[in-house]
Motif scaffolding. Sequence first.
Motif, PDB file in Angstrom:
ATOM      1  N   THR A  86       7.610  -5.927   5.661  1.00  0.00           N
ATOM      2  CA  THR A  86       8.857  -6.337   5.014  1.00  0.00           C
ATOM      3  C   THR A  86       9.547  -5.157   4.345  1.00  0.00           C
ATOM      4  N   GLU A  87       8.801  -4.116   4.066  1.00  0.00           N
ATOM      5  CA  GLU A  87       9.335  -2.873   3.507  1.00  0.00           C
ATOM      6  C   GLU A  87       8.440  -1.762   4.028  1.00  0.00           C
ATOM      7  N   CYS A  88       9.054  -0.681   4.514  1.00  0.00           N
ATOM      8  CA  CYS A  88       8.223   0.401   5.045  1.00  0.00           C
ATOM      9  C   CYS A  88       8.986   1.717   5.048  1.00  0.00           C
ATOM     10  N   PHE A  89       8.296   2.762   4.674  1.00  0.00           N
ATOM     11  CA  PHE A  89       8.873   4.104   4.724  1.00  0.00           C
ATOM     12  C   PHE A  89       9.180   4.501   6.164  1.00  0.00           C
ATOM     13  N   CYS A  90       8.583   3.800   7.117  1.00  0.00           N
ATOM     14  CA  CYS A  90       8.836   4.109   8.525  1.00  0.00           C
ATOM     15  C   CYS A  90      10.192   3.601   8.998  1.00  0.00           C
ATOM     16  N   PHE A  91      10.863   2.770   8.198  1.00  0.00           N
ATOM     17  CA  PHE A  91      12.177   2.261   8.572  1.00  0.00           C
ATOM     18  C   PHE A  91      13.254   3.332   8.455  1.00  0.00           C
ATOM     19  N   THR A  92      13.007   4.364   7.647  1.00  0.00           N
ATOM     20  CA  THR A  92      13.994   5.422   7.438  1.00  0.00           C
ATOM     21  C   THR A  92      13.314   6.787   7.502  1.00  0.00           C
ATOM     22  N   GLN A  93      14.120   7.811   7.652  1.00  0.00           N
ATOM     23  CA  GLN A  93      13.590   9.171   7.638  1.00  0.00           C
ATOM     24  C   GLN A  93      13.417   9.621   6.195  1.00  0.00           C
ATOM     25  N   GLN A  94      12.432  10.441   5.975  1.00  0.00           N
ATOM     26  CA  GLN A  94      12.110  10.930   4.640  1.00  0.00           C
ATOM     27  C   GLN A  94      12.512  12.398   4.536  1.00  0.00           C
ATOM     28  N   VAL A  95      13.262  12.732   3.497  1.00  0.00           N
ATOM     29  CA  VAL A  95      13.682  14.118   3.247  1.00  0.00           C
ATOM     30  C   VAL A  95      12.949  14.594   2.004  1.00  0.00           C
ATOM     31  N   LEU A  96      12.220  15.698   2.137  1.00  0.00           N
ATOM     32  CA  LEU A  96      11.518  16.264   0.985  1.00  0.00           C
ATOM     33  C   LEU A  96      11.937  17.712   0.782  1.00  0.00           C
ATOM     34  N   GLN A  97      12.154  18.038  -0.477  1.00  0.00           N
ATOM     35  CA  GLN A  97      12.479  19.405  -0.877  1.00  0.00           C
ATOM     36  C   GLN A  97      11.207  20.261  -0.807  1.00  0.00           C
ATOM     37  N   PRO A  98      11.350  21.585  -0.845  1.00  0.00           N
ATOM     38  CA  PRO A  98      10.174  22.454  -0.862  1.00  0.00           C
ATOM     39  C   PRO A  98       9.264  22.099  -2.046  1.00  0.00           C
ATOM     40  N   VAL A 102       0.877  -1.172   0.000  1.00  0.00           N
ATOM     41  CA  VAL A 102       0.000   0.000   0.000  1.00  0.00           C
ATOM     42  C   VAL A 102       0.910   1.216   0.000  1.00  0.00           C
ATOM     43  N   ASN A 103       0.577   2.187  -0.822  1.00  0.00           N
ATOM     44  CA  ASN A 103       1.381   3.405  -0.907  1.00  0.00           C
ATOM     45  C   ASN A 103       0.761   4.529  -0.092  1.00  0.00           C
ATOM     46  N   PHE A 104       1.624   5.270   0.556  1.00  0.00           N
ATOM     47  CA  PHE A 104       1.235   6.488   1.253  1.00  0.00           C
ATOM     48  C   PHE A 104       1.814   7.650   0.463  1.00  0.00           C
ATOM     49  N   LEU A 105       1.098   8.746   0.424  1.00  0.00           N
ATOM     50  CA  LEU A 105       1.543   9.940  -0.284  1.00  0.00           C
ATOM     51  C   LEU A 105       1.904  11.021   0.724  1.00  0.00           C
ATOM     52  N   ALA A 106       3.004  11.704   0.461  1.00  0.00           N
ATOM     53  CA  ALA A 106       3.425  12.816   1.307  1.00  0.00           C
ATOM     54  C   ALA A 106       3.785  13.987   0.413  1.00  0.00           C
ATOM     55  N   HIS A 107       3.482  15.189   0.892  1.00  0.00           N
ATOM     56  CA  HIS A 107       3.791  16.408   0.151  1.00  0.00           C
ATOM     57  C   HIS A 107       4.286  17.455   1.140  1.00  0.00           C
ATOM     58  N   ASN A 108       5.407  18.075   0.788  1.00  0.00           N
ATOM     59  CA  ASN A 108       5.974  19.149   1.595  1.00  0.00           C
ATOM     60  C   ASN A 108       5.540  20.482   0.987  1.00  0.00           C
ATOM     61  N   SER A 152       6.691  16.077  -3.655  1.00  0.00           N
ATOM     62  CA  SER A 152       5.775  15.015  -3.251  1.00  0.00           C
ATOM     63  C   SER A 152       6.469  13.676  -3.443  1.00  0.00           C
ATOM     64  N   ILE A 153       6.037  12.695  -2.671  1.00  0.00           N
ATOM     65  CA  ILE A 153       6.634  11.371  -2.756  1.00  0.00           C
ATOM     66  C   ILE A 153       5.581  10.303  -2.490  1.00  0.00           C
ATOM     67  N   GLU A 154       5.762   9.175  -3.153  1.00  0.00           N
ATOM     68  CA  GLU A 154       4.939   7.993  -2.912  1.00  0.00           C
ATOM     69  C   GLU A 154       5.776   7.039  -2.082  1.00  0.00           C
ATOM     70  N   MET A 155       5.272   6.644  -0.919  1.00  0.00           N
ATOM     71  CA  MET A 155       6.048   5.818   0.004  1.00  0.00           C
ATOM     72  C   MET A 155       5.334   4.492   0.241  1.00  0.00           C
ATOM     73  N   PRO A 156       5.971   3.365  -0.117  1.00  0.00           N
ATOM     74  CA  PRO A 156       5.311   2.071   0.032  1.00  0.00           C
ATOM     75  C   PRO A 156       5.501   1.451   1.415  1.00  0.00           C
ATOM     76  N   VAL A 157       4.494   0.681   1.814  1.00  0.00           N
ATOM     77  CA  VAL A 157       4.621  -0.229   2.939  1.00  0.00           C
ATOM     78  C   VAL A 157       4.189  -1.598   2.413  1.00  0.00           C
ATOM     79  N   ARG A 158       5.073  -2.580   2.543  1.00  0.00           N
ATOM     80  CA  ARG A 158       4.789  -3.949   2.100  1.00  0.00           C
ATOM     81  C   ARG A 158       4.685  -4.793   3.356  1.00  0.00           C
ATOM     82  N   PHE A 159       3.619  -5.561   3.449  1.00  0.00           N
ATOM     83  CA  PHE A 159       3.369  -6.295   4.685  1.00  0.00           C
ATOM     84  C   PHE A 159       2.671  -7.628   4.409  1.00  0.00           C
ATOM     85  N   VAL A 160       2.696  -8.468   5.431  1.00  0.00           N
ATOM     86  CA  VAL A 160       2.014  -9.757   5.411  1.00  0.00           C
ATOM     87  C   VAL A 160       1.333  -9.915   6.761  1.00  0.00           C
TER      88      VAL A 160
END
Length: 186
Positions: free
Chosen positions: A128-140, A96-102, A143-151
């Motif tokens: 198994t994969e998550c945007f929460c595992f690392t910090q996200q840096v966004l420019q002014p 599932v993808n999460f969207l973020a916008h600065n 926008s970014i699409e951030m996946p979370v893969r889970f079971v």
Amino acid sequence: MSEEGLSTRSLIKRLLLLVVGMFAFGFLLVPIYDVMCQAFGINGKTAGSAWQGQEQVDMQREVRVQFVSSNAEGMRWSFGPQNDEVVLHPGEARTVNFLAHNPTDKVMVAQAIPSVAPSRAAAFLHKTECFCFTQQVLQPGESIEMPVRFVVDPALPKDVRRLTLAYTLFDVTERMAASLDLAAIH
């Protein structure tokens, strides 16, 4: 020795024991906290062990996984899931993808903290994969699409048919400014 002297000495011993006990409790607080987080699935600690992916998909059951997002105080990004929920079979991998916008005019760093409800089901949700595992840096304006893969583990208790995976997004720009040269990230 007088009765008053014994009473004072006894009080001092008790107070010293109390101080030692308080120190020991403070020292043990971190491991106790980790055990409680693992047991109850709080503070984003969703699974006790790494998912091996060797389980079979349980085609006889369906589980609904809902996604919730919020921003901590002071976080100005827009942030949320592309899908509010998915229905899946335990053992089936999903993304599932999460969207973020600065929307600001400055570089920002964010950290997402996950939690799972009900808490007793947290040990059965394996990311198994998550945007929460690392910090996200966004420019002014970026926008970014951030996946979370889970079971969802097939061992999930049969009476749990709905899980909620919630993320709170925190602004960690000030804390990370010392270790990152934010001006150089353009």
